[in-house]
Design an enzyme around this catalytic site. Sequence first.
Site, PDB file in Angstrom:
ATOM      1  N   TYR A   9      12.524 -47.262  -4.653  1.00 17.22           N
ATOM      2  CA  TYR A   9      12.014 -48.625  -4.572  1.00 17.22           C
ATOM      3  C   TYR A   9      10.681 -48.718  -5.286  1.00 17.22           C
ATOM      4  CZ  TYR A   9      15.388 -48.957  -0.797  1.00 17.22           C
ATOM      5  OH  TYR A   9      16.537 -48.933  -0.060  1.00 17.22           O
ATOM      6  N   GLY A 188       4.573 -47.964  -8.670  1.00 21.63           N
ATOM      7  CA  GLY A 188       4.388 -46.565  -9.082  1.00 21.63           C
ATOM      8  C   GLY A 188       3.849 -45.676  -7.984  1.00 21.63           C
ATOM      9  N   ARG A 189       4.104 -46.047  -6.738  1.00 19.05           N
ATOM     10  CA  ARG A 189       3.643 -45.257  -5.585  1.00 19.05           C
ATOM     11  C   ARG A 189       2.125 -45.202  -5.456  1.00 19.05           C
ATOM     12  NH1 ARG A 189       8.206 -46.044  -5.202  1.00 19.05           N
ATOM     13  NH2 ARG A 189       9.878 -44.665  -4.528  1.00 19.05           N
ATOM     14  N   LEU A 190       1.445 -46.099  -6.147  1.00 23.14           N
ATOM     15  CA  LEU A 190      -0.025 -46.118  -6.049  1.00 23.14           C
ATOM     16  C   LEU A 190      -0.424 -47.110  -4.959  1.00 23.14           C
ATOM     17  CD1 LEU A 190      -0.909 -45.876  -9.844  1.00 23.14           C
ATOM     18  CD2 LEU A 190      -0.986 -44.072  -8.117  1.00 23.14           C
ATOM     19  N   HIS A 191       0.067 -46.834  -3.785  1.00 20.20           N
ATOM     20  CA  HIS A 191      -0.104 -47.758  -2.662  1.00 20.20           C
ATOM     21  C   HIS A 191      -1.561 -47.861  -2.238  1.00 20.20           C
ATOM     22  CE1 HIS A 191       4.123 -47.089  -2.703  1.00 20.20           C
ATOM     23  NE2 HIS A 191       4.016 -45.858  -2.224  1.00 20.20           N
TER      24      HIS A 191
END
Length: 210
Positions: A9, A188-191
């Site tokens: 996701y 990009g998972r840079l939450h």
Amino acid sequence: MSSDNTGRYDFNKGKLEDFPFEDPMLFFSSWYQDSIEQGCADPQAVAISTVNADGKPSSRMVYMRNLLEEGIVIYTNYLSRKGGQISQNHNVALLFHWDCAERQVRIEGVAEKVDDSISDEYFAGRPRISQIGAWASEQSSEIDNRATLEERVKFFEEKYPDVVPRPPHWGGYLIKPSYFEFWQGRLGRLHDRLCYQKAEEGWRKFRIAP
Ligand SMILES: Cc1cc2nc3c(=O)[nH]c(=O)nc-3n(C[C@H](O)[C@H](O)[C@H](O)COP(=O)(O)O)c2cc1C
């Protein structure tokens, strides 16, 4: 939330560039309101983790029933597995996941029983079937079969044909937070992860890496 057929996701619904509130309960409350307005499924549903005397954790879902300045109120059976664990160790962790907003909130704190009068008031407003259920179900105890439970339901329906009093073993816990993490999914998972740790005065605020 967008997905491809590999089950991966990407999150892109929001961002947390800065701390929007000094008080994490106000922050929590605003995200909770968002989750209602955005139509998240079951926004009050929360996983609560407790630990036993050996420090082994266990988790289950409950519903947040009240949101106060001091914390979050849930209702359950005080003699249940979770109730027994809380009586031995009052440290708990809560986890909300508001999928439709791509958010999760982690809360750690201590659980304490609410005043009987508060539990009485809440219990009195529950549907009769739930009130009877609170008497009939010795939550978390082993039972022989379904019929045993249904017989107990019948028994208490007859015992309390009119008003159902609150069982003394059923009531609320107030979870008083000492730690919050607000998580907002980003591309990009840079939450974004913003944390609040209770300090001697107020809250220490810091960001942690995703
Ligand atoms: C969405 C959801 C909400 C629930 N809400 C409650 C609740 O508010 N109180 C409760 O005692 N159990 C609730 N349950 C049942 C608990 O998950 C659990 O089965 C029960 O409390 C016994 O847990 P224990 O044996 O660990 O004490 C809920 C379950 C689900 C799936």
